[in-house]
Design a protein around this motif. Structure first.
Motif, PDB file in Angstrom:
ATOM      1  N   ILE A   1       0.832  -1.203   0.000  1.00  0.00           N
ATOM      2  CA  ILE A   1       0.000   0.000   0.000  1.00  0.00           C
ATOM      3  C   ILE A   1       0.864   1.249   0.000  1.00  0.00           C
ATOM      4  CG2 ILE A   1      -1.713   1.302   1.320  1.00  0.00           C
ATOM      5  CD1 ILE A   1      -2.798  -1.372   2.343  1.00  0.00           C
ATOM      6  N   ASP A   2       1.952   1.224   0.746  1.00  0.00           N
ATOM      7  CA  ASP A   2       2.829   2.385   0.838  1.00  0.00           C
ATOM      8  C   ASP A   2       3.448   2.729  -0.519  1.00  0.00           C
ATOM      9  OD1 ASP A   2       4.041   4.446   2.309  1.00  0.00           O
ATOM     10  OD2 ASP A   2       5.873   3.293   2.570  1.00  0.00           O
ATOM     11  N   GLU A   3       3.777   1.725  -1.293  1.00  0.00           N
ATOM     12  CA  GLU A   3       4.357   1.955  -2.620  1.00  0.00           C
ATOM     13  C   GLU A   3       3.328   2.514  -3.593  1.00  0.00           C
ATOM     14  OE1 GLU A   3       6.007  -1.745  -3.818  1.00  0.00           O
ATOM     15  OE2 GLU A   3       7.550  -1.744  -2.243  1.00  0.00           O
ATOM     16  N   GLY A   4       2.059   2.214  -3.360  1.00  0.00           N
ATOM     17  CA  GLY A   4       0.998   2.687  -4.243  1.00  0.00           C
ATOM     18  C   GLY A   4       0.597   1.627  -5.251  1.00  0.00           C
ATOM     19  N   LEU A   5      -0.690   1.352  -5.308  1.00  0.00           N
ATOM     20  CA  LEU A   5      -1.186   0.353  -6.257  1.00  0.00           C
ATOM     21  C   LEU A   5      -1.281   0.957  -7.655  1.00  0.00           C
ATOM     22  CD1 LEU A   5      -1.880  -0.915  -3.506  1.00  0.00           C
ATOM     23  CD2 LEU A   5      -4.025  -1.701  -4.503  1.00  0.00           C
ATOM     24  N   PRO A   6      -1.271   0.113  -8.677  1.00  0.00           N
ATOM     25  CA  PRO A   6      -1.486   0.632 -10.036  1.00  0.00           C
ATOM     26  C   PRO A   6      -2.823   1.354 -10.130  1.00  0.00           C
ATOM     27  CG  PRO A   6      -0.709  -1.649 -10.101  1.00  0.00           C
ATOM     28  CD  PRO A   6      -1.026  -1.335  -8.665  1.00  0.00           C
ATOM     29  N   PRO A   7      -2.933   2.350 -11.017  1.00  0.00           N
ATOM     30  CA  PRO A   7      -4.190   3.097 -11.143  1.00  0.00           C
ATOM     31  C   PRO A   7      -5.378   2.176 -11.406  1.00  0.00           C
ATOM     32  CG  PRO A   7      -2.441   4.172 -12.378  1.00  0.00           C
ATOM     33  CD  PRO A   7      -1.882   2.861 -11.925  1.00  0.00           C
ATOM     34  N   GLU A   8      -6.512   2.550 -10.841  1.00  0.00           N
ATOM     35  CA  GLU A   8      -7.772   1.826 -11.018  1.00  0.00           C
ATOM     36  C   GLU A   8      -7.748   0.407 -10.449  1.00  0.00           C
ATOM     37  OE1 GLU A   8     -10.183   3.671 -12.119  1.00  0.00           O
ATOM     38  OE2 GLU A   8      -8.791   5.289 -12.578  1.00  0.00           O
ATOM     39  N   THR A   9      -6.825   0.119  -9.549  1.00  0.00           N
ATOM     40  CA  THR A   9      -6.758  -1.209  -8.939  1.00  0.00           C
ATOM     41  C   THR A   9      -7.586  -1.221  -7.656  1.00  0.00           C
ATOM     42  OG1 THR A   9      -4.517  -1.561  -9.780  1.00  0.00           O
ATOM     43  CG2 THR A   9      -5.240  -2.988  -7.979  1.00  0.00           C
ATOM     44  N   PRO A  10      -8.636  -2.054  -7.586  1.00  0.00           N
ATOM     45  CA  PRO A  10      -9.422  -2.136  -6.347  1.00  0.00           C
ATOM     46  C   PRO A  10      -8.550  -2.656  -5.204  1.00  0.00           C
ATOM     47  CG  PRO A  10     -10.591  -3.148  -8.194  1.00  0.00           C
ATOM     48  CD  PRO A  10      -9.192  -2.915  -8.654  1.00  0.00           C
TER      49      PRO A  10
ATOM     50  N   PHE B   1      -7.132  -6.666  -4.534  1.00  0.00           N
ATOM     51  CA  PHE B   1      -5.683  -6.767  -4.769  1.00  0.00           C
ATOM     52  C   PHE B   1      -4.989  -7.402  -3.572  1.00  0.00           C
ATOM     53  CE2 PHE B   1      -1.472  -5.035  -3.944  1.00  0.00           C
ATOM     54  CZ  PHE B   1      -0.803  -5.349  -5.115  1.00  0.00           C
ATOM     55  N   LEU B   2      -5.326  -6.931  -2.374  1.00  0.00           N
ATOM     56  CA  LEU B   2      -4.692  -7.469  -1.177  1.00  0.00           C
ATOM     57  C   LEU B   2      -5.068  -8.927  -0.948  1.00  0.00           C
ATOM     58  CD1 LEU B   2      -5.121  -4.433   1.252  1.00  0.00           C
ATOM     59  CD2 LEU B   2      -2.981  -5.239   0.229  1.00  0.00           C
ATOM     60  N   GLN B   3      -6.305  -9.290  -1.250  1.00  0.00           N
ATOM     61  CA  GLN B   3      -6.707 -10.683  -1.106  1.00  0.00           C
ATOM     62  C   GLN B   3      -5.846 -11.590  -1.991  1.00  0.00           C
ATOM     63  OE1 GLN B   3     -11.282  -9.593  -1.294  1.00  0.00           O
ATOM     64  NE2 GLN B   3     -11.034 -11.771  -0.857  1.00  0.00           N
ATOM     65  N   ARG B   4      -5.617 -11.158  -3.212  1.00  0.00           N
ATOM     66  CA  ARG B   4      -4.776 -11.960  -4.118  1.00  0.00           C
ATOM     67  C   ARG B   4      -3.323 -11.945  -3.651  1.00  0.00           C
ATOM     68  NH1 ARG B   4      -7.695  -8.922  -7.862  1.00  0.00           N
ATOM     69  NH2 ARG B   4      -5.842  -7.666  -8.329  1.00  0.00           N
TER      70      ARG B   4
END
Length: 265
Positions: free
Chosen positions: A173-182, A186-189
């Motif tokens: 999360i600190d690095e930042g997720l790709p745009p438009e990524t739920p 994402f974390l579940q995967r």
């Protein structure tokens, strides 16, 4: 030292507080090797000897073990800005927990200490007194810090406080997720967890859910970017940090600090 939640509209009006690290003397360094399994940094904040203004503590996704007024206290994770009123000349020594390590070290989930400033004795009883009694009052600050580091280190060595999966989640999360990524899917995967387990683990490790952590870390990502970018446009930095636009950034800044980005130092 008193502490209380503060509404954003109060800041800059009746109380005229300042952001914590803009007053007095503040320094930070990595902890000694024996503490690195649970803590990421040691910091010292010494207030001026003249009148000290109220200081704003903004949410930063951290939990601290602090030595202040001759005792250990826990500064729990914050979800909103708070005001503290330190006395003139006060010295606070803080040990910042690594992401996901506070619950294991303290023996309580972070959700139980959200927004709190608690004497360690509230959580540990006589064990906290035994820890505090090892610290002898000395005039030399460096000697005091060494005492504290050695004492906290004795309680830390050999104890497995980290939650590696929550550390991975924090870093992602600190690095930042790709745009438009739920975020939650994402974390579940990424962590191979069900949504229910994910939320339970976040509450225990951080004190709140993934979306709150994302909000706080995104704002600090903006602040890091601005610190490196010099005269770059705030609107551009807002987008780079992950905000929808500059207006989104301003709303979040007011919510987390009580002031606009342009007023931050």
């Amino acid at each position: 030292m008193t502490v209380a939640p503060i509404r954003a509209e109060q800041i800059g009006e009746e109380m005229e507080p300042v952001l914590a690290q803009t007053t007095g003397f503040f320094r930070e360094r990595p902890v000694a090797r024996g503490l690195a399994g649970a803590f990421s940094a040691l910091w010292v904040h010494r207030m001026d000897h003249q009148a000290v203004p109220p200081i704003v503590i903004t949410p930063d996704a951290t939990i601290d073990l602090q030595w202040i007024d001759g005792r250990f206290r826990i500064a729990g994770p914050d979800k909103e800005p708070q005001i503290e009123r330190p006395s003139s000349g006060a010295v606070i020594v803080g040990f910042r927990f690594r992401p996901g390590a506070a619950a294991g070290w303290l023996g309580v989930p972070a959700s139980e200490i959200v927004g709190e400033r608690l004497d360690l004795g509230v959580l540990w009883g006589t064990r906290a007194r035994a820890l505090s009694d090892r610290i002898k009052a000395v005039p030399d600050l460096d000697v005091m810090v060494r005492q504290l580091e050695e004492t906290v280190g004795m309680h830390t060595q050999g104890r497995d406080a980290l939650d590696p999966l929550m550390g991975r989640a924090f870093d992602a999360i600190d690095e930042g997720l790709p745009p438009e990524t739920p975020l939650v899917p994402f974390l579940q995967r990424h962590l191979h967890m069900s949504e229910r387990t994910l939320r339970r683990r976040f509450e225990s490790a951080f004190g709140y859910g993934p979306k709150t952590l994302d909000r706080i870390l995104r704002f600090h990502r903006f602040r890091r970017l601005r610190g490196k970018a010099g005269d770059a446009s705030t609107a551009v930095l807002a987008i780079e940090a992950g905000y929808a636009d500059q207006a989104h950034l301003i709303r979040e800044s007011r919510r987390l600090t009580g002031i606009t980005p342009s007023a931050l130092t």
